[in-house]
Design a protein around this motif. Sequence first.
Motif, mmCIF file in Angstrom:
data_model
loop_
_atom_site.group_PDB
_atom_site.id
_atom_site.type_symbol
_atom_site.label_atom_id
_atom_site.label_comp_id
_atom_site.label_asym_id
_atom_site.label_seq_id
_atom_site.Cartn_x
_atom_site.Cartn_y
_atom_site.Cartn_z
ATOM 1 N N TRP A 100 0.747 -1.274 0.407
ATOM 2 C CA TRP A 100 -0.054 0.380 0.311
ATOM 3 C C TRP A 100 0.966 1.316 -0.126
ATOM 4 O O TRP A 100 0.808 2.573 -0.832
ATOM 5 C CB TRP A 100 -1.248 0.086 1.050
ATOM 6 N N SER A 101 1.945 1.193 1.086
ATOM 7 C CA SER A 101 2.824 1.885 0.837
ATOM 8 C C SER A 101 3.319 2.950 -0.934
ATOM 9 O O SER A 101 3.197 3.905 -0.965
ATOM 10 C CB SER A 101 3.942 2.472 1.680
ATOM 11 N N LEU A 102 3.925 1.376 -1.357
ATOM 12 C CA LEU A 102 4.515 1.835 -2.340
ATOM 13 C C LEU A 102 3.638 2.366 -3.612
ATOM 14 O O LEU A 102 3.357 3.207 -4.681
ATOM 15 C CB LEU A 102 4.848 0.541 -2.856
ATOM 16 N N LEU A 103 2.156 1.690 -3.258
ATOM 17 C CA LEU A 103 1.262 1.328 -4.646
ATOM 18 C C LEU A 103 0.779 3.522 -4.336
ATOM 19 O O LEU A 103 0.856 3.683 -5.000
ATOM 20 C CB LEU A 103 0.285 1.376 -4.369
ATOM 21 N N ALA A 104 0.606 3.208 -2.534
ATOM 22 C CA ALA A 104 -0.110 4.837 -2.850
ATOM 23 C C ALA A 104 1.034 6.028 -3.258
ATOM 24 O O ALA A 104 0.898 7.288 -3.659
ATOM 25 C CB ALA A 104 -0.307 5.536 -1.093
ATOM 26 N N SER A 105 2.279 5.993 -3.113
ATOM 27 C CA SER A 105 3.618 7.376 -3.345
ATOM 28 C C SER A 105 3.360 7.006 -4.672
ATOM 29 O O SER A 105 4.388 7.871 -5.336
ATOM 30 C CB SER A 105 4.829 6.815 -2.662
ATOM 31 N N GLY A 143 14.602 2.369 -0.499
ATOM 32 C CA GLY A 143 13.902 3.242 0.213
ATOM 33 C C GLY A 143 13.150 2.625 1.871
ATOM 34 O O GLY A 143 13.334 3.131 2.411
ATOM 35 N N ILE A 144 12.055 2.454 1.168
ATOM 36 C CA ILE A 144 10.815 1.772 2.232
ATOM 37 C C ILE A 144 11.297 0.289 2.817
ATOM 38 O O ILE A 144 11.787 -0.307 4.277
ATOM 39 C CB ILE A 144 9.545 1.111 1.622
ATOM 40 N N ALA A 145 12.778 -0.430 1.482
ATOM 41 C CA ALA A 145 12.907 -1.653 2.961
ATOM 42 C C ALA A 145 14.096 -1.029 3.998
ATOM 43 O O ALA A 145 13.936 -1.436 5.044
ATOM 44 C CB ALA A 145 13.840 -1.892 1.796
ATOM 45 N N LEU A 146 14.954 0.510 2.857
ATOM 46 C CA LEU A 146 15.907 0.712 4.307
ATOM 47 C C LEU A 146 15.509 1.602 5.887
ATOM 48 O O LEU A 146 16.014 1.138 6.670
ATOM 49 C CB LEU A 146 16.537 1.787 3.855
ATOM 50 N N SER A 147 14.422 2.140 5.613
ATOM 51 C CA SER A 147 13.251 2.733 6.338
ATOM 52 C C SER A 147 13.022 1.903 7.372
ATOM 53 O O SER A 147 13.011 1.891 8.258
ATOM 54 C CB SER A 147 12.824 4.402 5.510
ATOM 55 N N LEU A 148 12.268 1.127 6.521
ATOM 56 C CA LEU A 148 11.542 -0.029 7.830
ATOM 57 C C LEU A 148 12.946 -0.958 8.796
ATOM 58 O O LEU A 148 12.500 -0.919 10.017
ATOM 59 C CB LEU A 148 10.662 -1.313 6.641
ATOM 60 N N CYS A 239 8.685 6.316 2.166
ATOM 61 C CA CYS A 239 9.196 6.158 3.480
ATOM 62 C C CYS A 239 8.069 6.730 4.864
ATOM 63 O O CYS A 239 8.078 5.672 5.412
ATOM 64 C CB CYS A 239 10.338 6.902 3.961
ATOM 65 N N LEU A 240 7.691 7.186 4.669
ATOM 66 C CA LEU A 240 6.165 7.859 5.574
ATOM 67 C C LEU A 240 5.339 7.056 6.031
ATOM 68 O O LEU A 240 4.606 6.692 7.425
ATOM 69 C CB LEU A 240 6.287 9.121 5.359
ATOM 70 N N LEU A 241 4.797 6.878 4.513
ATOM 71 C CA LEU A 241 3.610 5.966 4.970
ATOM 72 C C LEU A 241 4.445 4.944 5.457
ATOM 73 O O LEU A 241 3.377 4.481 6.479
ATOM 74 C CB LEU A 241 3.309 5.651 3.775
ATOM 75 N N LEU A 242 4.800 3.784 5.416
ATOM 76 C CA LEU A 242 5.571 2.410 5.456
ATOM 77 C C LEU A 242 5.757 2.192 7.027
ATOM 78 O O LEU A 242 5.604 1.933 7.738
ATOM 79 C CB LEU A 242 6.710 1.868 4.703
ATOM 80 N N VAL A 243 6.530 3.277 7.246
ATOM 81 C CA VAL A 243 6.759 3.653 8.619
ATOM 82 C C VAL A 243 5.346 4.147 9.389
ATOM 83 O O VAL A 243 5.546 3.598 11.037
ATOM 84 C CB VAL A 243 7.787 4.489 9.403
ATOM 85 N N GLY A 244 4.658 4.822 8.800
ATOM 86 C CA GLY A 244 3.842 4.967 9.824
ATOM 87 C C GLY A 244 2.601 4.382 9.913
ATOM 88 O O GLY A 244 2.039 4.054 11.024
ATOM 89 N N PHE A 245 2.409 3.185 8.842
ATOM 90 C CA PHE A 245 1.903 1.640 9.296
ATOM 91 C C PHE A 245 2.500 1.392 10.422
ATOM 92 O O PHE A 245 1.551 -0.001 10.977
ATOM 93 C CB PHE A 245 1.564 1.320 7.437
ATOM 94 N N SER A 246 3.576 1.003 10.270
ATOM 95 C CA SER A 246 4.175 -0.034 11.231
ATOM 96 C C SER A 246 4.520 -0.024 12.298
ATOM 97 O O SER A 246 4.865 -0.271 13.105
ATOM 98 C CB SER A 246 5.659 -0.858 10.118
ATOM 99 N N TYR A 247 4.300 1.946 13.540
ATOM 100 C CA TYR A 247 5.270 2.143 14.133
ATOM 101 C C TYR A 247 4.362 1.214 14.781
ATOM 102 O O TYR A 247 5.029 0.474 16.278
ATOM 103 C CB TYR A 247 5.815 2.878 14.110
ATOM 104 N N LYS A 248 3.272 0.785 14.650
ATOM 105 C CA LYS A 248 2.083 0.680 15.866
ATOM 106 C C LYS A 248 2.295 -0.437 16.502
ATOM 107 O O LYS A 248 2.351 -1.169 16.660
ATOM 108 C CB LYS A 248 0.645 0.304 15.629
ATOM 109 N N LYS A 249 2.839 -1.629 14.883
ATOM 110 C CA LYS A 249 3.204 -2.841 15.143
ATOM 111 C C LYS A 249 4.460 -3.384 16.109
ATOM 112 O O LYS A 249 4.402 -4.322 16.253
ATOM 113 C CB LYS A 249 3.438 -3.648 14.013
#
Lengths: 269, 223
Positions: A100-105, A143-148, A239-249
């Motif tokens: 979803w993060s990749l699709l949206a961005s 980018g998202i792999a690095l940030s996650l 990055c912002l979306l994925l980290v935003g989705f993931s931090y609660k996990k």
Amino acid sequence: MDSGIVPISGFQLALSVFLVVIAGAVSALLRLGLLKSLAWGTVRTFVQLTFIGYVLKYVFSENRLWLISLIIVLMCFIAARASVSRTPNVPHYPVVPAFWSLLASTVLVGFLVVRVIISPEPWYSARIVIPIFGMILGNSMNGIALSLDRLYGEAKARTGEVEGLLAFGATPWEAIRGCVREAVRAGMTPIINSLMVVGVVSLPGMMTGQILGGADPHEAVRYQIVVMLMIAAAVAIGCLLLVGFSYKKLFTPEGALKDEIFHSRRQGS
Amino acid sequence: MTMDMMKLLEINSLSYLTGNSRRITVSAVLEEGGVLNVRGPSGVGKTTLLRTLARLREPLEGTVLLKGKPWTGYPPVQWRRMVHYAAQKPVVFDGTVEENLRKPFELAAVKSDLEYNREKAYRLMEQLLLPRGMAEQDARTLSGGESSRMGLIRAVMVDPVILLLDEPLAALDNRAALAVLEFISAWLGEVPGRGVVLVSHAGETGGMPRLTTVELEPVEEGI
């Protein structure tokens, strides 16, 4: 002035196999044991690229919005799977939020670029859309792999700090904010570095490709600038979306850090 | 006053897994204005008990009552604000000692009902034998004993109901340890209805008010 692409004939293409023979000779000389992989890699390169050539030719000639959309969704899914496999600090494989993060961005930035900036006729011209979206994805994926990965790495390394804040009544967001900041920074660093050295140290593949394809270097440069900036935007959003989705996990429903983060814990009994 | 009103914290058959996956079950009562001393050999799960009481870890079973109300009746953020866990080695944030003391006041749950009081911070520092001038010192340069006392001050500054203290005397010399013990007793006496759960070794808790002790013993039951 020369213009237009210089075609490569079948015979000329066959000649390029000679280049692999050189690589093979090195492997044989040093007994690297790479001959088999090299041969298999060469075969795959020929088969995969020839196949994608036919696919692209078909998609370009059809130029249907639904087909292009389908391909983009598929590309995002494959990119999401590839990116989460490169996150050793993450205990699970969050393919869905990565997708979803990749699709949206990608869709957001890609749409802006093809619709507003490049604006071909029709705007969803497959010849433009697919390479543009592909370039965005290829970079956002890293980018998202690095940030996650960094988000989990930071949370592990700074467990004491996160838990210390929780103990004062911090919400999960307040407690993890510092780690989130580092995570997004880590995801964006490569593209910022690229912005610094592009044209000086590296000539980007897209620009080189356009020039080889006969484009005017000035035109190629303009495209490349758009591409660099759109990648920066897409990486930041992704990055912002994925980290935003993931931090609660990282937290239990009670808002405490999950046990899996405590593996590196040393303190206390 | 009934007996129930005297109970500040009631731990009823609280089961949890220790760091080495042993199951521990604890029942104990902390009286208002009193100290519950948790003892036991190292590795038995004393720290884990404190972290469980602070709801930083989930228990397996059992319940805890604060002033007769089950802990699940409090939102976790509010609970942690009231039942504050102070780690043995307090987290040290970037910045000076004072910036460290001020840090919790950046959190919504704290700043909504409390303001940072610099004079109070200085007074508490002096009570714990930390000179005023230390407020400007980089907190990362503090010794173990100094930073442990800074952690205690920071914990008290946010005005919890119960302090969960993990070996607060571990890194201290005799004089500082005595100051900390007096400090804890004074804090308990200052406002009625406070309490302390204290992990410490025998012989360290002399003079503590309303002292009860719970001894944790290893159970040979692997999970």
